[in-house]
Scaffold this motif. Sequence first.
Motif, PDB file in Angstrom:
ATOM      1  N   MET A  10      39.639  46.670  44.800  1.00  0.00           N
ATOM      2  CA  MET A  10      39.944  45.360  44.897  1.00  0.00           C
ATOM      3  C   MET A  10      39.685  44.292  43.732  1.00  0.00           C
ATOM      4  O   MET A  10      39.678  44.025  42.508  1.00  0.00           O
ATOM      5  N   ALA A  13      41.224  45.906  41.082  1.00  0.00           N
ATOM      6  CA  ALA A  13      42.077  44.520  40.528  1.00  0.00           C
ATOM      7  C   ALA A  13      41.847  43.657  40.315  1.00  0.00           C
ATOM      8  O   ALA A  13      42.480  42.297  39.159  1.00  0.00           O
ATOM      9  N   TRP A  24      46.429  33.797  41.034  1.00  0.00           N
ATOM     10  CA  TRP A  24      47.270  34.112  41.565  1.00  0.00           C
ATOM     11  C   TRP A  24      45.428  35.332  42.077  1.00  0.00           C
ATOM     12  O   TRP A  24      46.037  35.643  43.392  1.00  0.00           O
ATOM     13  N   ALA A  25      44.584  35.843  41.166  1.00  0.00           N
ATOM     14  CA  ALA A  25      43.856  36.293  41.377  1.00  0.00           C
ATOM     15  C   ALA A  25      43.155  36.010  43.019  1.00  0.00           C
ATOM     16  O   ALA A  25      42.565  36.680  43.387  1.00  0.00           O
ATOM     17  N   MET A  28      45.248  36.708  45.306  1.00  0.00           N
ATOM     18  CA  MET A  28      44.837  37.789  46.321  1.00  0.00           C
ATOM     19  C   MET A  28      43.904  38.348  47.103  1.00  0.00           C
ATOM     20  O   MET A  28      43.663  39.277  48.055  1.00  0.00           O
ATOM     21  N   PHE A  32      43.585  39.666  50.891  1.00  0.00           N
ATOM     22  CA  PHE A  32      42.666  41.355  50.842  1.00  0.00           C
ATOM     23  C   PHE A  32      42.013  41.416  52.483  1.00  0.00           C
ATOM     24  O   PHE A  32      42.262  42.263  52.932  1.00  0.00           O
ATOM     25  N   ALA A  45      45.122  47.021  48.039  1.00  0.00           N
ATOM     26  CA  ALA A  45      44.274  47.001  46.782  1.00  0.00           C
ATOM     27  C   ALA A  45      44.475  47.593  46.124  1.00  0.00           C
ATOM     28  O   ALA A  45      44.650  47.078  44.925  1.00  0.00           O
ATOM     29  N   CYS A  48      47.895  45.723  44.290  1.00  0.00           N
ATOM     30  CA  CYS A  48      47.161  44.843  43.850  1.00  0.00           C
ATOM     31  C   CYS A  48      46.708  45.214  42.442  1.00  0.00           C
ATOM     32  O   CYS A  48      46.700  45.029  41.005  1.00  0.00           O
ATOM     33  N   ALA A  52      48.836  44.705  39.134  1.00  0.00           N
ATOM     34  CA  ALA A  52      47.815  44.243  37.888  1.00  0.00           C
ATOM     35  C   ALA A  52      48.459  44.873  36.520  1.00  0.00           C
ATOM     36  O   ALA A  52      47.991  44.238  35.453  1.00  0.00           O
TER      37      ALA A  52
END
Length: 210
Positions: A10, A13, A24-25, A28, A32, A45, A48, A52
């Motif tokens: 993660m 990512a 957006w991150a 996420m 997660f 993860a 993602c 990405a």
Amino acid sequence: MRRTPARIAMTAALALMHERERDWAEAMAIEFDQAECDGHGLGFALGCVTVALRRLATSSAGWHVLTRYGLALVLLLPMALFHLGCAVHGLRYWLFDTDPYLAVLEAGNAGQRMMAVAYRSWSPVIMVGLVTLGTLHILIAWWITACDWRRAGRAMILAIVIVAGLMFAIAAIHPTPWGMALQGIALIAEILAVPILMAWDRRQTRSPIG
């Protein structure tokens, strides 16, 4: 906090997300945490990471990130290791007095013996220059990945000065055409890459879309 494979994936990512995708991150990262609590953290993860990478490969901003890291990993860091390795190699010869090239010079004619004196005198300076150049390449690589163009540009100017001095000294006491050609080609690539990437970054900053 324990670094599980899921959290490492993660982190990778999130690192692949460029600045325009910070919202957006963050979303996420929140999802997660919930997925990890449900026992599906690693799968989430890895998904993602895949997304990405796909977004990087399909946007101009993404290609800019990949190019910066590619320059750092493929050109700058190997050149740093090359310079530092040469310095260590030379230091070992200098400390133990086992340089075969120096031995040849000292056993030669009067001109070669004079060159041997210059070789002994300049070797410590050259080694310091190589260490400085290797360190500069590591810093330039770091600043390019961080888009710190001012520092990268200043360090590149200093690197050019050091390379010019080293090439002059080496050409006088131990000419190695292949090594000098390699250094020259790499330096030209670096000199071109920094302003090109800087201009690309500025265009990305002004552009409303990625």
